[in-house]
Design a protein around this motif. Sequence first.
Motif, mmCIF file in Angstrom:
data_model
loop_
_atom_site.group_PDB
_atom_site.id
_atom_site.type_symbol
_atom_site.label_atom_id
_atom_site.label_comp_id
_atom_site.label_asym_id
_atom_site.label_seq_id
_atom_site.Cartn_x
_atom_site.Cartn_y
_atom_site.Cartn_z
ATOM 1 N N THR A 16 0.828 -1.211 0.000
ATOM 2 C CA THR A 16 0.000 0.000 0.000
ATOM 3 C C THR A 16 0.859 1.256 0.000
ATOM 4 O OG1 THR A 16 -1.754 -1.162 1.174
ATOM 5 C CG2 THR A 16 -1.781 1.234 1.295
ATOM 6 N N PHE A 17 1.907 1.251 0.811
ATOM 7 C CA PHE A 17 2.818 2.406 0.861
ATOM 8 C C PHE A 17 3.455 2.651 -0.502
ATOM 9 C CE2 PHE A 17 7.175 3.972 1.383
ATOM 10 C CZ PHE A 17 6.936 5.190 2.012
ATOM 11 N N MET A 18 3.954 1.598 -1.153
ATOM 12 C CA MET A 18 4.602 1.763 -2.448
ATOM 13 C C MET A 18 3.607 2.223 -3.508
ATOM 14 S SD MET A 18 7.737 1.402 -2.083
ATOM 15 C CE MET A 18 8.052 1.582 -3.827
ATOM 16 N N ALA A 19 2.383 1.683 -3.486
ATOM 17 C CA ALA A 19 1.367 2.123 -4.454
ATOM 18 C C ALA A 19 1.069 3.602 -4.279
ATOM 19 C CB ALA A 19 0.091 1.294 -4.285
ATOM 20 N N GLY A 20 0.960 4.039 -3.006
ATOM 21 C CA GLY A 20 0.721 5.460 -2.753
ATOM 22 C C GLY A 20 1.873 6.333 -3.213
#
Length: 739
Positions: A226-230
């Motif tokens: 989720t962090f990388m997608a954001g």
Amino acid sequence: MSSEGKEQHDMSLRDSVEGIDQLPSGIHLEPQKESSTDFRQFEKSDHCRPYPRIHMEPQEKSNTNFKQFVIKKLQKSCHCNRTKAKHMIFDFLPVLRWLPKYDIKKNILGDVMSGLIVGILLVPQSIAYSLLAGQKPIYGLYTSFFASIIYFLFGTSRHISVGIFGVLCLMIGEVVDRELHKAGYDTAQIDPSLGMVSNGTTLSNHTSDTICDKYCYAIKVGSTVTFMAGVYQVVMGFFQVGFVSVYLSDALLSGFVTGASFTILTSQVKYLLGLSLPRSHGVGSLITTWIHIFRNIHKTNICDLITSLLCLLVLVPTKELNEHFKSKLKAPIPTELIVVVAATLASHFGELNKKYNSSIAGHIPTNFMPPKAPDWNLIPSVAVDAIAISIIGFAITVSLSEMFAKKHGYTVKANQEMYAIGFCNIIPSFFNCITTSAALAKSLVKESTGCQTQISGLVTALILLLILLLIAPLFSSLQKSVLGVITIVNLRGAFLKFRDLPKMWRVSRMDTVIWFVTMLSSALISTEIGLLVGVCFSMFCVILRTQKPEVSLLGLVEESEVFECMSAYKNLQTKPGIRIFRFVAPLYYINKECFKSALYKKTINPVLVKAAQRKAAKRKMREETLTLGRVQDEVSVHLSHDPLELRTIVIDCSAIQFLDTAGIGMLREVRRDYEAIGIQVLLAQCNPSVRDSLARGEYCKKEEENLLFYSVYEAVAFAVEAQKQEATCVPNGLSPGRD
């Protein structure tokens, strides 16, 4: 000779040059269709009078070099004043722009009602989708809570509902499952309420110093993805590359969601049957999962099966009733919440877990966990997976935002939406959340129940906060089979897309093929590969359309200066000796041969004509040495000297968007071939980009620029006048022969 020339002139009104059938005996002209009108009427009505040439003076281009351009841009970007700073802050936080102007009397009732209803609907869906992502139920509630608040601050759409989304949960679940397998957790059967394996021992995560069970490691993986997608979404917003969403067409996205829905349904069947199966991952996971289900179907838990059937019997009809009477109902019936409450009570007081070994949600904690950074060691493993997740989440959010904005008459900013959905992923990733995006079903409910602004999202967050702080532990006895049924029932909209296929086929067969290819590859191969296949196939279809584009000959619309396709319209007028050719595509290296073959087929093949003329000339020289008494000899000599009826070809370039070097070279080659047999080629209606390419590619010399025209009518008038001048320069009105 003069009588023969007159006879040929009369025949030219109904003959067109389509090709050469018999090279030994000369050029054979196929008769033209009778649908075109005799151009004598056109000439008598003075439609092709000598037309004054159009002269346009091009704009002077600035001589600013790249260094000056960059310096100018930097000065403009770095220049700051109070007004600019205020606009930047307001653009970054749109809530500061609209919240002070909020009309409480007009909007508050609709916002509160829609926020309340969406919040009630989100509770069971958030819990159900958590299982799809391989997480504990509480993390789905966390995700929807934080997403609602953050989008309230950063979003520009008034109507979309941002929260947990089934397709993204599926994609995250596949990544989580893969990483669990790599870490050695895949063979352990874990009780989610205790975090223990079946033999009573705990599993440790060797990448950290602390004990971490399967679900602890799963949320680490999920929050890191989720962090990388954001991060990807915010970076794309910073560089203003929101245009990437245009490569995901509506047909592609719809096919992808439907294909992923088959995978979602397959992954939930084991919960409906109460089976404990390893989650299949990789290529062909859907087929592998069904094989595992049928091999273990004799182990079905009867209690879970009966519960699933009862829930389906309640949820499916009520969903249909909600859809059928949505215009009459002020709000949809919250059947999912009613089913969840009833099933929880039945499971708790009936002790279904103890008596029948029914799988339940397990312990759901209250309050919030302290913020914790994602596991940086996992980033190399999940960075590539996050790319597809970020693009899908952004594309769905922007498409829904633009749909509702167009419907209600306001605008959204694609790049700001990318910032908003990016922060909806980055910030919650520190609080054990998974990836979010807008969802169509909840957004439609939100709009239909009176939503006016994102205040409704704030109300939804308050409902979820109440659940998290007080009510969530009460759902610990809820059966997983109930959550699986809720997930499957919510796939209804994706599967109903099959009903739209006949209409889509009538509108665009190419889009329908793209839909099927993307759907099948997403379902049968994998979601990530299916998305990649869909994008590549969609681009291939675009190239295919330009590789074999539509071509046509044009005729003049009566009493106008408009030229249209002769195969599409009746009673169009044509001019003897002139053919107008339209090519509906860019002219570049892929379709240059198609352009030449289509042009030669529609008009005349100059290579074959030249070969026929040379052959006739050689025959003449050979036969002159023998005898001139035969009739066949006279015919051969005559054919070698007779002019072609086709005098001018006008290429309508209005549909040619651009040229490359291969396209320019093809135009030069075509022009050279036709000039070799005495046919002039004129280009008409070129756009500035094409004209600039022709100038840079030295298509014609400076003195030959009169061969480029600003309209087809101007080019035809020029050709008519040239034919008249040529006729007057030759005795008896005959054009000179060509070898």
